[in-house]
Write a protein that holds these residues in place. Sequence first.
Motif, mmCIF file in Angstrom:
data_model
loop_
_atom_site.group_PDB
_atom_site.id
_atom_site.type_symbol
_atom_site.label_atom_id
_atom_site.label_comp_id
_atom_site.label_asym_id
_atom_site.label_seq_id
_atom_site.Cartn_x
_atom_site.Cartn_y
_atom_site.Cartn_z
ATOM 1 N N GLY A 91 -12.254 -31.132 -30.368
ATOM 2 C CA GLY A 91 -12.394 -31.963 -29.228
ATOM 3 C C GLY A 91 -10.980 -32.668 -28.626
ATOM 4 O O GLY A 91 -9.808 -32.042 -29.180
ATOM 5 N N ARG A 92 -11.421 -34.353 -28.616
ATOM 6 C CA ARG A 92 -10.161 -34.634 -27.980
ATOM 7 C C ARG A 92 -9.310 -35.826 -29.289
ATOM 8 O O ARG A 92 -10.608 -36.724 -29.195
ATOM 9 N N ILE A 93 -8.431 -36.451 -28.936
ATOM 10 C CA ILE A 93 -8.189 -37.614 -29.501
ATOM 11 C C ILE A 93 -8.453 -38.608 -28.663
ATOM 12 O O ILE A 93 -7.052 -38.770 -27.667
ATOM 13 N N VAL A 94 -8.297 -39.942 -28.791
ATOM 14 C CA VAL A 94 -8.623 -41.068 -27.464
ATOM 15 C C VAL A 94 -7.993 -42.030 -28.232
ATOM 16 O O VAL A 94 -8.337 -42.084 -29.158
ATOM 17 N N PRO A 100 -12.585 -37.994 -34.455
ATOM 18 C CA PRO A 100 -14.115 -36.813 -34.789
ATOM 19 C C PRO A 100 -13.423 -36.294 -36.453
ATOM 20 O O PRO A 100 -12.263 -35.658 -35.820
ATOM 21 N N ILE A 101 -14.352 -36.598 -36.758
ATOM 22 C CA ILE A 101 -14.164 -35.611 -38.642
ATOM 23 C C ILE A 101 -14.868 -35.017 -39.321
ATOM 24 O O ILE A 101 -16.241 -35.195 -38.657
ATOM 25 N N PRO A 102 -14.384 -33.497 -39.019
ATOM 26 C CA PRO A 102 -14.946 -32.866 -39.655
ATOM 27 C C PRO A 102 -16.116 -32.847 -40.710
ATOM 28 O O PRO A 102 -15.998 -33.779 -40.955
ATOM 29 N N ASP A 103 -16.689 -32.287 -40.198
ATOM 30 C CA ASP A 103 -18.296 -32.681 -41.254
ATOM 31 C C ASP A 103 -18.491 -31.365 -42.022
ATOM 32 O O ASP A 103 -18.554 -30.661 -41.630
ATOM 33 N N ASP A 104 -18.854 -31.675 -43.111
ATOM 34 C CA ASP A 104 -18.365 -30.699 -44.554
ATOM 35 C C ASP A 104 -19.482 -29.511 -44.076
ATOM 36 O O ASP A 104 -19.310 -28.232 -44.498
ATOM 37 N N ASN A 105 -20.953 -29.989 -43.493
ATOM 38 C CA ASN A 105 -21.992 -29.562 -43.457
ATOM 39 C C ASN A 105 -21.999 -28.634 -42.315
ATOM 40 O O ASN A 105 -23.506 -27.883 -41.737
ATOM 41 N N GLY A 135 -4.801 -38.868 -22.368
ATOM 42 C CA GLY A 135 -3.786 -40.353 -22.273
ATOM 43 C C GLY A 135 -2.650 -39.854 -22.906
ATOM 44 O O GLY A 135 -2.398 -39.286 -23.256
ATOM 45 N N GLU A 136 -1.880 -41.640 -22.425
ATOM 46 C CA GLU A 136 -1.194 -41.327 -22.836
ATOM 47 C C GLU A 136 -0.706 -41.900 -23.331
ATOM 48 O O GLU A 136 0.749 -42.741 -24.153
ATOM 49 N N SER A 137 -1.211 -42.553 -24.634
ATOM 50 C CA SER A 137 -1.494 -43.400 -25.518
ATOM 51 C C SER A 137 -0.746 -43.207 -26.653
ATOM 52 O O SER A 137 -0.576 -44.500 -27.167
ATOM 53 N N MET A 138 -0.221 -42.295 -26.814
ATOM 54 C CA MET A 138 0.588 -41.369 -27.648
ATOM 55 C C MET A 138 1.966 -41.654 -27.606
ATOM 56 O O MET A 138 2.666 -40.872 -28.308
ATOM 57 N N ILE A 139 2.464 -41.712 -26.952
ATOM 58 C CA ILE A 139 3.867 -41.119 -26.528
ATOM 59 C C ILE A 139 4.929 -41.950 -26.945
ATOM 60 O O ILE A 139 5.649 -41.349 -27.474
ATOM 61 N N LEU A 142 5.776 -40.194 -29.488
ATOM 62 C CA LEU A 142 5.936 -38.629 -28.828
ATOM 63 C C LEU A 142 5.014 -37.590 -28.355
ATOM 64 O O LEU A 142 5.773 -36.104 -28.788
ATOM 65 N N ILE A 143 3.740 -37.336 -28.252
ATOM 66 C CA ILE A 143 3.298 -37.250 -28.695
ATOM 67 C C ILE A 143 2.335 -37.146 -26.994
ATOM 68 O O ILE A 143 2.283 -38.352 -26.298
ATOM 69 N N HIS A 144 2.200 -36.007 -25.648
ATOM 70 C CA HIS A 144 2.019 -36.230 -24.472
ATOM 71 C C HIS A 144 0.354 -35.928 -24.341
ATOM 72 O O HIS A 144 0.479 -34.804 -24.945
ATOM 73 N N ASP A 145 0.097 -36.171 -23.957
ATOM 74 C CA ASP A 145 -1.179 -35.681 -22.867
ATOM 75 C C ASP A 145 -1.644 -34.499 -22.805
ATOM 76 O O ASP A 145 -0.524 -33.386 -22.568
ATOM 77 N N GLY A 146 -3.081 -33.654 -23.642
ATOM 78 C CA GLY A 146 -3.160 -32.700 -23.609
ATOM 79 C C GLY A 146 -2.316 -31.654 -24.553
ATOM 80 O O GLY A 146 -2.576 -30.608 -24.903
ATOM 81 N N ASP A 147 -1.359 -32.236 -25.159
ATOM 82 C CA ASP A 147 -1.115 -31.448 -26.467
ATOM 83 C C ASP A 147 -1.864 -31.410 -27.526
ATOM 84 O O ASP A 147 -2.928 -32.364 -27.594
ATOM 85 N N ILE A 148 -1.893 -30.502 -28.476
ATOM 86 C CA ILE A 148 -2.720 -30.268 -29.716
ATOM 87 C C ILE A 148 -2.057 -31.041 -30.513
ATOM 88 O O ILE A 148 -1.205 -30.433 -31.242
ATOM 89 N N VAL A 149 -3.166 -31.283 -31.537
ATOM 90 C CA VAL A 149 -2.728 -32.079 -32.526
ATOM 91 C C VAL A 149 -3.068 -31.708 -34.017
ATOM 92 O O VAL A 149 -4.407 -31.217 -33.639
#
Lengths: 218, 218
Positions: A91-94, A100-105, A135-139, A142-149
Amino acid sequence: MTLSPRQQAMLQFIREYVETNGYPPSIREIGEAAHTSSTSVVSYNLNILQAKGYLTRGKEISRGVRLLQTGSLPETVGDPSDMIVRVPVLGRIVASEPVPIPDDNVSPLDVEDSIALTRDILQENGPVYALQVKGESMIDALIHDGDIVVMKPDSNVRDGDLVAAWLKVEKATTLKRFFWEGKDRVRLQPANPTMGPIYVHPSNLEIQGKVIAVIRQL
Amino acid sequence: MTLSPRQQAMLQFIREYVETNGYPPSIREIGEAAHTSSTSVVSYNLNILQAKGYLTRGKEISRGVRLLQTGSLPETVGDPSDMIVRVPVLGRIVASEPVPIPDDNVSPLDVEDSIALTRDILQENGPVYALQVKGESMIDALIHDGDIVVMKPDSNVRDGDLVAAWLKVEKATTLKRFFWEGKDRVRLQPANPTMGPIYVHPSNLEIQGKVIAVIRQL
DNA sequence: ATTATACAAGAACATTTGTTCTGTGTCAAA
DNA sequence: TTTGACACAGAACAAATGTTCTTGTATAAT
């Protein structure tokens, strides 16, 4: 994690069918092999097998069954090369929400989205997942809107780790390098060296994972 | 035994689809990839491919296409999977030097250093190469020291492209988004929205390539 | 000019196929 | 006894999917 005899029979049949025919069986063919004429029983059991990490299902796709090699979460899936690591995009990180943390189950293969990386990018062997930045909150990282983390769900941090931290008071997610400064103070250092750190009390933050790679497509 | 371009495209698509999804595509999906909406065209061509020994078809079976080992198209250099793209890493990009531009005849096998990416990251089909960023001078492009920048040696730029430009007067390389502003002025816009653009005369800059992806490993 | 072949296109139709719904049975826990 | 979870069954339905039919174009050979 145990399987019922019928579930085992279904897995075995699917494996043999793919080897023989080169494409997966239909729901009805699996049912014949498992001695049931009810397509809903087959579907019900396949959903369980998917949740347990034995296979994935394409939604409303004929013969959309794909066996996985092992049942652990998340992992390399069906690619011919060990070089490829398919990472689920959960999903998205904002900034304004916890990560969102993956659910083991829950099988990550429920997610429709994934990105294939290689071992040149990702040497990690444990579970990993990816989030797309909104969003731009991670700049400051040095992480841009749309980047995949790409992250791993590890909250045991060492100095210098780039972490996703949820700040409870501020109700914000931030990506910064983590440093202990004594017992009562954590310095969160932006990756951008022209920006200053922030200091928080350990009780104010919740480490939600570590960033291990960033992918930017243009 | 030659195949038409459409037949080759269909084979390629089927192979990639199976590797990505774990089950074959439908007739309609193949048609979409081959840019035809006619299922009979797809079926006609698949029958030809079957007759020529490239694949087999299940009769009246959904997704009943199976690629055969013999007759497949030549693979990507060095890697078993067409999903993988091995990109040569030609060196470093630093602010004070022009970007090394690859010799057109260079083969990925000729360089000692390369990084394997996947088609999920890199849809480009033309020549690409990578450079590793040295120094903090690219942070206005949200690119960190150590990041790997994937580029294509294309100097035909359009507004909005992220380019590597060599500024002759300043003797500096910069990574910025390129916009024409009239005939005599180019605006180079940092990716970091909090930073202002720079304006240069077209004669002062030399476009050395376009950035198409950024990879950061932590 | 005619014919044959290759390749294509769209529509219609039939079949395959997966999902949803309703209901039942078993078993363990409360 | 009641309740809930689990596994199952069959029917109905919708959607996915492959085949067939008719028509057309381009090209090469006759």
